[in-house]
Design a protein around this motif. Structure first.
Motif, mmCIF file in Angstrom:
data_model
loop_
_atom_site.group_PDB
_atom_site.id
_atom_site.type_symbol
_atom_site.label_atom_id
_atom_site.label_comp_id
_atom_site.label_asym_id
_atom_site.label_seq_id
_atom_site.Cartn_x
_atom_site.Cartn_y
_atom_site.Cartn_z
ATOM 1 N N GLU A 282 23.989 12.851 13.213
ATOM 2 C CA GLU A 282 25.032 12.772 12.203
ATOM 3 C C GLU A 282 24.908 13.926 11.213
ATOM 4 O O GLU A 282 23.819 14.460 10.993
ATOM 5 C CB GLU A 282 24.924 11.446 11.439
ATOM 6 N N SER A 283 26.010 14.297 10.618
ATOM 7 C CA SER A 283 25.981 15.343 9.595
ATOM 8 C C SER A 283 26.065 14.759 8.189
ATOM 9 O O SER A 283 25.646 15.390 7.225
ATOM 10 C CB SER A 283 27.140 16.322 9.810
ATOM 11 N N ASN A 284 26.584 13.544 8.087
ATOM 12 C CA ASN A 284 26.691 12.895 6.789
ATOM 13 C C ASN A 284 25.960 11.561 6.828
ATOM 14 O O ASN A 284 26.207 10.743 7.723
ATOM 15 C CB ASN A 284 28.156 12.670 6.415
ATOM 16 N N TYR A 285 25.060 11.360 5.884
ATOM 17 C CA TYR A 285 24.265 10.141 5.880
ATOM 18 C C TYR A 285 23.580 10.018 4.524
ATOM 19 O O TYR A 285 23.743 10.875 3.650
ATOM 20 C CB TYR A 285 23.217 10.147 7.005
ATOM 21 N N TYR A 286 22.837 8.928 4.356
ATOM 22 C CA TYR A 286 22.113 8.687 3.120
ATOM 23 C C TYR A 286 20.635 8.471 3.451
ATOM 24 O O TYR A 286 20.300 7.908 4.491
ATOM 25 C CB TYR A 286 22.649 7.443 2.409
ATOM 26 N N LEU A 287 19.798 8.889 2.544
ATOM 27 C CA LEU A 287 18.357 8.688 2.671
ATOM 28 C C LEU A 287 17.848 8.000 1.414
ATOM 29 O O LEU A 287 18.342 8.257 0.309
ATOM 30 C CB LEU A 287 17.644 10.028 2.863
ATOM 31 N N PHE A 288 16.870 7.141 1.608
ATOM 32 C CA PHE A 288 16.341 6.354 0.493
ATOM 33 C C PHE A 288 14.811 6.336 0.561
ATOM 34 O O PHE A 288 14.211 6.437 1.626
ATOM 35 C CB PHE A 288 16.817 4.893 0.583
ATOM 36 N N TRP A 289 14.224 6.163 -0.597
ATOM 37 C CA TRP A 289 12.821 5.760 -0.696
ATOM 38 C C TRP A 289 12.795 4.413 -1.420
ATOM 39 O O TRP A 289 13.373 4.264 -2.507
ATOM 40 C CB TRP A 289 11.980 6.766 -1.476
ATOM 41 N N TYR A 290 12.107 3.448 -0.782
ATOM 42 C CA TYR A 290 11.892 2.141 -1.385
ATOM 43 C C TYR A 290 10.409 1.959 -1.647
ATOM 44 O O TYR A 290 9.553 2.404 -0.874
ATOM 45 C CB TYR A 290 12.381 1.018 -0.466
ATOM 46 N N LYS A 291 10.123 1.266 -2.721
ATOM 47 C CA LYS A 291 8.752 0.944 -3.103
ATOM 48 C C LYS A 291 8.543 -0.555 -2.940
ATOM 49 O O LYS A 291 9.411 -1.356 -3.326
ATOM 50 C CB LYS A 291 8.534 1.344 -4.564
ATOM 51 N N GLN A 292 7.400 -0.922 -2.351
ATOM 52 C CA GLN A 292 7.064 -2.334 -2.209
ATOM 53 C C GLN A 292 5.676 -2.579 -2.790
ATOM 54 O O GLN A 292 4.661 -2.357 -2.137
ATOM 55 C CB GLN A 292 7.103 -2.777 -0.746
ATOM 56 N N PRO A 293 5.592 -3.016 -4.041
ATOM 57 C CA PRO A 293 4.292 -3.312 -4.654
ATOM 58 C C PRO A 293 3.701 -4.581 -4.060
ATOM 59 O O PRO A 293 4.358 -5.254 -3.250
ATOM 60 C CB PRO A 293 4.642 -3.487 -6.138
ATOM 61 N N PRO A 294 2.481 -4.933 -4.442
ATOM 62 C CA PRO A 294 1.858 -6.156 -3.908
ATOM 63 C C PRO A 294 2.696 -7.415 -4.123
ATOM 64 O O PRO A 294 2.547 -8.391 -3.401
ATOM 65 C CB PRO A 294 0.532 -6.221 -4.666
ATOM 66 N N SER A 295 3.566 -7.395 -5.086
ATOM 67 C CA SER A 295 4.447 -8.547 -5.313
ATOM 68 C C SER A 295 5.435 -8.757 -4.173
ATOM 69 O O SER A 295 6.096 -9.798 -4.101
ATOM 70 C CB SER A 295 5.231 -8.357 -6.617
ATOM 71 N N ARG A 296 5.542 -7.795 -3.284
ATOM 72 C CA ARG A 296 6.384 -7.850 -2.092
ATOM 73 C C ARG A 296 7.843 -7.491 -2.353
ATOM 74 O O ARG A 296 8.618 -7.325 -1.401
ATOM 75 C CB ARG A 296 6.298 -9.262 -1.474
ATOM 76 N N GLN A 297 8.232 -7.362 -3.590
ATOM 77 C CA GLN A 297 9.608 -6.999 -3.917
ATOM 78 C C GLN A 297 9.922 -5.600 -3.406
ATOM 79 O O GLN A 297 9.118 -4.687 -3.546
ATOM 80 C CB GLN A 297 9.811 -7.045 -5.439
ATOM 81 N N MET A 298 11.069 -5.409 -2.803
ATOM 82 C CA MET A 298 11.531 -4.086 -2.361
ATOM 83 C C MET A 298 12.360 -3.480 -3.485
ATOM 84 O O MET A 298 13.377 -4.046 -3.890
ATOM 85 C CB MET A 298 12.363 -4.207 -1.093
ATOM 86 N N ILE A 299 11.921 -2.322 -3.956
ATOM 87 C CA ILE A 299 12.562 -1.694 -5.117
ATOM 88 C C ILE A 299 13.057 -0.313 -4.733
ATOM 89 O O ILE A 299 12.292 0.505 -4.211
ATOM 90 C CB ILE A 299 11.555 -1.578 -6.280
ATOM 91 N N LEU A 300 14.316 -0.033 -4.984
ATOM 92 C CA LEU A 300 14.857 1.285 -4.700
ATOM 93 C C LEU A 300 14.266 2.305 -5.668
ATOM 94 O O LEU A 300 14.311 2.116 -6.880
ATOM 95 C CB LEU A 300 16.383 1.276 -4.824
ATOM 96 N N VAL A 301 13.713 3.379 -5.121
ATOM 97 C CA VAL A 301 13.128 4.436 -5.946
ATOM 98 C C VAL A 301 14.122 5.564 -6.151
ATOM 99 O O VAL A 301 14.364 6.014 -7.270
ATOM 100 C CB VAL A 301 11.842 4.984 -5.288
ATOM 101 N N ILE A 302 14.718 6.015 -5.041
ATOM 102 C CA ILE A 302 15.586 7.177 -5.126
ATOM 103 C C ILE A 302 16.510 7.233 -3.919
ATOM 104 O O ILE A 302 16.173 6.711 -2.857
ATOM 105 C CB ILE A 302 14.733 8.469 -5.246
ATOM 106 N N ARG A 303 17.662 7.834 -4.106
ATOM 107 C CA ARG A 303 18.686 7.919 -3.066
ATOM 108 C C ARG A 303 19.196 9.356 -2.981
ATOM 109 O O ARG A 303 19.396 9.997 -4.006
ATOM 110 C CB ARG A 303 19.824 6.982 -3.431
ATOM 111 N N GLN A 304 19.400 9.825 -1.746
ATOM 112 C CA GLN A 304 19.892 11.175 -1.527
ATOM 113 C C GLN A 304 21.082 11.126 -0.569
ATOM 114 O O GLN A 304 21.006 10.482 0.473
ATOM 115 C CB GLN A 304 18.787 12.049 -0.925
ATOM 116 N N GLU A 305 22.146 11.797 -0.922
ATOM 117 C CA GLU A 305 23.298 11.911 -0.030
ATOM 118 C C GLU A 305 23.203 13.238 0.702
ATOM 119 O O GLU A 305 23.012 14.280 0.082
ATOM 120 C CB GLU A 305 24.596 11.813 -0.832
ATOM 121 N N ALA A 306 23.333 13.196 2.010
ATOM 122 C CA ALA A 306 23.070 14.377 2.834
ATOM 123 C C ALA A 306 24.007 15.543 2.529
ATOM 124 O O ALA A 306 23.645 16.703 2.724
ATOM 125 C CB ALA A 306 23.154 14.015 4.310
ATOM 126 N N TYR A 307 25.206 15.259 2.060
ATOM 127 C CA TYR A 307 26.144 16.346 1.803
ATOM 128 C C TYR A 307 25.866 17.046 0.466
ATOM 129 O O TYR A 307 26.480 18.060 0.161
ATOM 130 C CB TYR A 307 27.582 15.838 1.840
#
Lengths: 112, 120
Positions: free
Chosen positions: B29-54
């Motif tokens: 694909e030429s257009n997409y999104y990338l993410f980093w998620y953080k999961q601390p010991p509490s198990r919660q999934m937390i969005l850290v940062i988002r990047q749009e490929a374009y």
């Protein structure tokens, strides 16, 4: 807002038993997802829904069923639990398809 | 199918130092999104940062920044001034945008994660 709420937090099942993992969100999100996370692995998609009345299979749907009768709720049903279903299950929602996902706190399920 | 690879199962860093977590992905694909998620010991999934490929500009969120190399299909996360609270699993994720004519929905594809420990 509570966000995405999953119940229960922990559950132990015997092989062959059934149960429903509950998930509800109060953000009026159309998109909802169920993921499982096995030890040392990333999340794998089980089922997802793009709106009430619409569901579709993800990467690992075998052994599970879902329903989406309302926008808020997206329960995951396990029939005939197997040890391979021991995992942590995450429900998530998003406002639209390309929005970041909001996750619940997960349900740790053990099947013995 | 898209794949996401995180080649560092575990990393450690001293408090206040900088650490970079690696992520590569495979897509046509030429257009997409990338993410980093953080999961601390509490198990919660937390969005850290988002990047749009374009977008050529690298995304930043306070102490977190990315180095997005589209041609190399690389998406690394840099954490500056590391804090004890940064100790967590970090997951890189890929999402292909949905086009209505194609039906279906975007689905996040996750890497296996990198366990980061910040030492005092």
């Amino acid at each position: 807002n509570a966000g995405v709420t999953q119940t229960p937090k922990f559950r132990i099942l015997k092989i062959g038993q059934s149960m429903t993992l509950q998930c509800t969100q109060d953000m009026n999100h159309n998109y909802m997802y169920w993921y499982r996370q096995d030890p040392g692995m990333g999340l794998k998609l089980i089922y997802y829904s793009v709106g009430a009345g619409i569901t579709d299979k993800g990467e690992v749907p075998n052994g599970y069923n879902v329903s989406r009768s309302t926008t808020e709720d997206f329960p995951l049903r396990l029939e005939l639990a197997a040890p391979s279903q021991t995992s942590v299950y995450f429900c998530a929602s998003s406002r639209k398809g390309d929005s970041p996902l909001h996750f619940g706190n997960g349900t740790r399920l053990t099947v013995t | 199918a898209q794949t996401v690879t995180q080649s560092q199962p575990e990393m450690s860093v001293q408090e206040a130092e900088t650490v970079t977590l690696s992520c590569t992905y495979d897509t046509s694909e030429s257009n997409y999104y990338l993410f980093w998620y953080k999961q601390p010991p509490s198990r919660q999934m937390i969005l850290v940062i988002r990047q749009e490929a374009y977008k050529q500009q690298n995304a930043t969120e306070n102490r977190f920044s990315v180095n997005f190399q589209k041609a190399a299909k690389s998406f690394s996360l840099k954490i500056s001034d590391s804090q004890l609270g940064d100790t967590a699993m970090y997951f890189c994720a890929f999402m292909k945008p949905n086009y209505p004519s194609q039906g279906g929905s975007e689905k996040l594809v996750f890497g296996k994660g990198t366990k980061l420990t910040v030492n005092p």
